[in-house]
Scaffold this active site. Structure first.
Site, PDB file in Angstrom:
ATOM      1  N   SER A 221     -37.904 -33.026   2.791  1.00  0.00           N
ATOM      2  CA  SER A 221     -37.846 -33.263   4.231  1.00  0.00           C
ATOM      3  C   SER A 221     -36.972 -34.477   4.474  1.00  0.00           C
ATOM      4  CB  SER A 221     -39.245 -33.493   4.815  1.00  0.00           C
ATOM      5  OG  SER A 221     -39.703 -34.790   4.500  1.00  0.00           O
TER       6      SER A 221
ATOM      7  N   GLU B 135     -35.712 -36.250  -0.618  1.00  0.00           N
ATOM      8  CA  GLU B 135     -35.901 -37.030   0.606  1.00  0.00           C
ATOM      9  C   GLU B 135     -34.568 -37.169   1.340  1.00  0.00           C
ATOM     10  OE1 GLU B 135     -39.543 -40.156  -0.048  1.00  0.00           O
ATOM     11  OE2 GLU B 135     -37.524 -40.882  -0.436  1.00  0.00           O
ATOM     12  N   CYS B 136     -34.551 -36.808   2.603  1.00  0.00           N
ATOM     13  CA  CYS B 136     -33.398 -37.012   3.480  1.00  0.00           C
ATOM     14  C   CYS B 136     -32.138 -36.425   2.837  1.00  0.00           C
ATOM     15  CB  CYS B 136     -33.241 -38.494   3.808  1.00  0.00           C
ATOM     16  SG  CYS B 136     -32.246 -38.808   5.291  1.00  0.00           S
ATOM     17  N   GLY B 137     -31.254 -37.262   2.288  1.00  0.00           N
ATOM     18  CA  GLY B 137     -30.053 -36.730   1.657  1.00  0.00           C
ATOM     19  C   GLY B 137     -30.356 -35.759   0.548  1.00  0.00           C
TER      20      GLY B 137
END
Length: 439
Positions: free
Chosen positions: A429, A326-328
């Site tokens: 994502s 997720e993200c990072g």
């Protein structure tokens, strides 16, 4: 019976909600009250500060992202074994998305649903009696919400306080206390908000200092007496775990995992096995799933690029078992990450993604995702609610539908196209999962 509660809110962001909320939490905890905290809206940093202040876990309560049974379950868990609940708002009291009443994501939805009176934090710097007009507007704007009183923040002098209090008296709003303007009260920040609780130097001393100021400047008895409301006795299902033994990256670069997700996973019998990429640790080989949360990999890109054992461990894990970022975490699963100085660092190369923190652009808001295929987050077509909050830019092309993680819209249904990637056992994502939506 559930414990009574209060919502600490403000007319706008940067008014001092977190400062006041933490001061009250620690001051009342020191009095011997069993204080439980909550955070309204999608914030993964403040709950850790709440836990440090109270010694008890803090959950997010989000009227947009969470269906009512999940929302009530978390609120009920928050009131368990507590004398008082202190919920902290986000942004302004009524700030949310355009949606059906009670499902806007605004702090006011939470206050109205559980009957929690609002203590309004008003930043009075640059104003005197006019601050009362703003507070009065908050009291009148939504008849579902009760304003119990105001706490004045950033008061310049005794004279300034008298002028502000005169305006509040005219508006019929009780002043529950005041904090003087003091730069030492401000907690350190970085680009996604406060520096994380685990990284904040002398956090315990800072919290005790806030508690001292609350005891001196706020009528704590009046605050406790203002608490009210109740939460329905609902015990619904929390989000299911993605596996039985979950390797979870956890250190200063990876820490944005919502407390209600961790709690739900554990309650379902899953084991969370932490590992530190910054210490060059790979995911444990006896886990069946690896989860890379968001965080601040952009601040540690060089160190992560040099963590050969960690990166090779991810590649080995991905040959036989699923990994989600997720993200990072998504950024680290990609091919490269460009840091703030424009230096490009190689990453795990498990997804065809190149990201840059050098080419900064704010991405912020709720996201509604429909999964493009089966995976850790659910079956194809599953509808998920979450949010994005990052400054990194994606330099590589978006994935086409078969290879994308999901089709995404914003909170109002505007089409944002396909987002994220899926390659074999690996997915990711910029989307932070909050809950599954059965709609």
């Amino acid at each position: 019976m559930s414990a009574p509660g209060l919502l600490i809110a403000a007319p706008r962001s940067s008014s001092g909600k977190t400062t006041v909320a933490l001061a009250l939490m620690r001051a009342l905890t020191r009095r011997g009250l069993r204080v439980r905290a909550a955070k309204c809206g999608p914030d993964y940093i403040d709950p850790a500060f709440h836990q440090a202040a109270t010694g008890r876990p803090s959950f997010n309560l989000d009227s947009f992202a969470m269906v009512p049974p999940l929302l009530d379950t978390l609120a009920r868990a928050t009131t368990a074994d507590a004398d008082l609940v202190i919920a902290e708002g986000s942004m302004g009291l009524f700030d949310g998305v355009r949606a059906a009443e009670s499902r806007t994501g605004a702090n006011a939805d939470i206050a109205a649903r559980y009957g929690w009176p609002v203590v309004l934090v008003v930043d009075v710097s640059g104003a005197a009696q006019s601050a009362a007009a703003v507070a009065l507007g908050c009291r009148l704007y939504d008849p579902r919400v009760t304003i119990a009183g105001v706490i004045l923040n950033k008061v310049a002098s005794a004279r300034h306080r008298r002028l502000v209090e005169a305006g509040m008296a005219r508006a019929g709003l009780p002043v529950l206390g005041a904090l003087m303007r003091d730069a030492q009260l401000v907690l350190p920040e970085r680009h996604l908000g406060l520096v994380q609780a685990g990284e904040t130097a002398d956090l315990e001393a800072r919290l005790d200092r806030l508690a001292d100021l609350a005891a001196a400047g706020i009528d704590l008895d009046a605050v406790v007496a203002a608490a009210a409301g109740a939460v329905p006795d609902v015990r619904g299902a929390l989000p299911p775990p993605p596996g039985q033994r979950i390797a979870v990256a956890r250190d200063a670069a990876f820490s944005f995992l919502y407390p209600h997700l961790e709690t739900g996973w554990r309650m379902a019998g899953a084991e969370l096995i932490p590992f530190s990429p910054l210490e060059d640790e790979p995911p444990s080989s006896d886990c069946d799933v690896c989860w890379l949360p968001g965080g601040y990999p952009e601040l540690y890109a060089g160190r992560l690029a040099g963590a050969a054992t960690f990166l090779e461990g991810l590649r080995v894990f991905a040959r036989t078992r699923p990994i989600h970022g997720e993200c990072g975490g998504y950024m680290v699963l990609g091919r490269s990450l460009e840091d703030a100085e424009g230096v490009t660092h190689p990453m795990a190369d498990l997804l065809p993604v190149a990201t840059s923190y050098h080419r900064r652009k704010l991405h912020l808001g709720y996201r509604v995702a429909r999964l493009s295929g089966d995976g850790l987050l659910g079956r194809r077509g599953t509808r998920l609610i979450g949010h994005e909050f990052h400054y990194a830019s994606e330099l590589s092309p978006s994935a086409p539908e078969p290879d994308a993680l999901a089709h995404v819209t914003d909170a109002e249904g505007s089409d944002l196209g396909f987002a994220g990637h899926r390659v074999g056992t690996v997915s990711g994502s910029f989307f932070h999962l909050i809950a599954q939506d059965p709609a």
